[in-house]
Design a protein around this motif. Structure first.
Motif, PDB file in Angstrom:
ATOM      1  N   SER A   1      -0.381   1.221  32.715  1.00 56.56           N
ATOM      2  CA  SER A   1       0.437   1.948  31.741  1.00 56.56           C
ATOM      3  C   SER A   1       1.880   1.464  31.770  1.00 56.56           C
ATOM      4  O   SER A   1       2.434   1.194  32.832  1.00 56.56           O
TER       5      SER A   1
ATOM      6  N   THR B   1      -1.346   2.444  27.337  1.00 54.01           N
ATOM      7  CA  THR B   1      -2.226   1.977  28.390  1.00 54.01           C
ATOM      8  C   THR B   1      -2.935   0.712  27.916  1.00 54.01           C
ATOM      9  O   THR B   1      -3.336   0.626  26.757  1.00 54.01           O
TER      10      THR B   1
ATOM     11  N   CYS C   1       7.246   2.972  35.006  1.00 53.46           N
ATOM     12  CA  CYS C   1       6.854   1.756  34.318  1.00 53.46           C
ATOM     13  C   CYS C   1       7.126   0.561  35.228  1.00 53.46           C
ATOM     14  O   CYS C   1       8.235   0.423  35.733  1.00 53.46           O
TER      15      CYS C   1
ATOM     16  N   ALA D   1       4.149   6.317  26.464  1.00 54.17           N
ATOM     17  CA  ALA D   1       3.161   5.647  27.301  1.00 54.17           C
ATOM     18  C   ALA D   1       2.090   4.928  26.487  1.00 54.17           C
ATOM     19  O   ALA D   1       1.498   5.492  25.569  1.00 54.17           O
TER      20      ALA D   1
ATOM     21  N   ASN E   1      -1.291   6.472  25.047  1.00 55.40           N
ATOM     22  CA  ASN E   1      -1.907   7.389  26.016  1.00 55.40           C
ATOM     23  C   ASN E   1      -1.252   8.757  25.850  1.00 55.40           C
ATOM     24  O   ASN E   1      -0.249   9.070  26.474  1.00 55.40           O
TER      25      ASN E   1
END
Ligand SMILES: [Zn+2]
Ligand SMILES: [Zn+2]
Length: 125
Positions: A60, A54, A42, A52, A91
């Motif tokens: 992301s 996006t 990250c 995660a 995500n």
């Protein structure tokens, strides 16, 4: 009421392993992450992305990191494009991948016994 019942030590079937390495407080070194693609880190917290999310611009972040960032700002921390809470999406695929990576990481840091167990599980013996 002075009869204190002493608990018997729990039966441990694990083989005696070497004592944990003493942690030196002078320099907290990150575990070796050289073989980890930096794309899975990250950009905000520099850790492996957790939950995660996006952005619309394709970057992301951890869900917590990006949501905290968007509380104060309305841009992508990576490319400074306009961004709001409506422009971030979970995500799932990346999340799955990241879980595997962090599991592999913790397996490597685990005791040799645990590592052996993981190997057995993977080979399906
Ligand atoms: Zn983060
Ligand atoms: Zn971006």
């Amino acid at each position: 009421m002075c009869a204190t019942k002493s608990e018997p030590p729990p039966m441990e079937s694990t083989a005696p392993s070497s004592p944990p390495l003493p942690r030196s407080s002078e320099e907290e070194k990150e575990p070796a992450e050289a073989d980890i693609d930096k794309d899975v880190l990250c950009p905000i917290c520099m850790q492996i992305i957790k939950d995660a999310f996006t952005t619309a611009c394709g970057h992301s972040f951890c869900y917590t990191c990006i949501s905290i960032h968007l509380r104060n700002k309305s841009d992508c921390p990576c490319c400074s494009r306009y961004l709001s809470n409506n422009h971030i999406f979970p995500n799932f695929l990346l999340n799955k991948l990241l879980k595997k990576i962090s599991a592999r990481q913790s397996a490597r840091n685990a005791s040799p016994v645990e590592h052996f167990r993981q190997t057995i599980l993977q080979t399906g013996m």
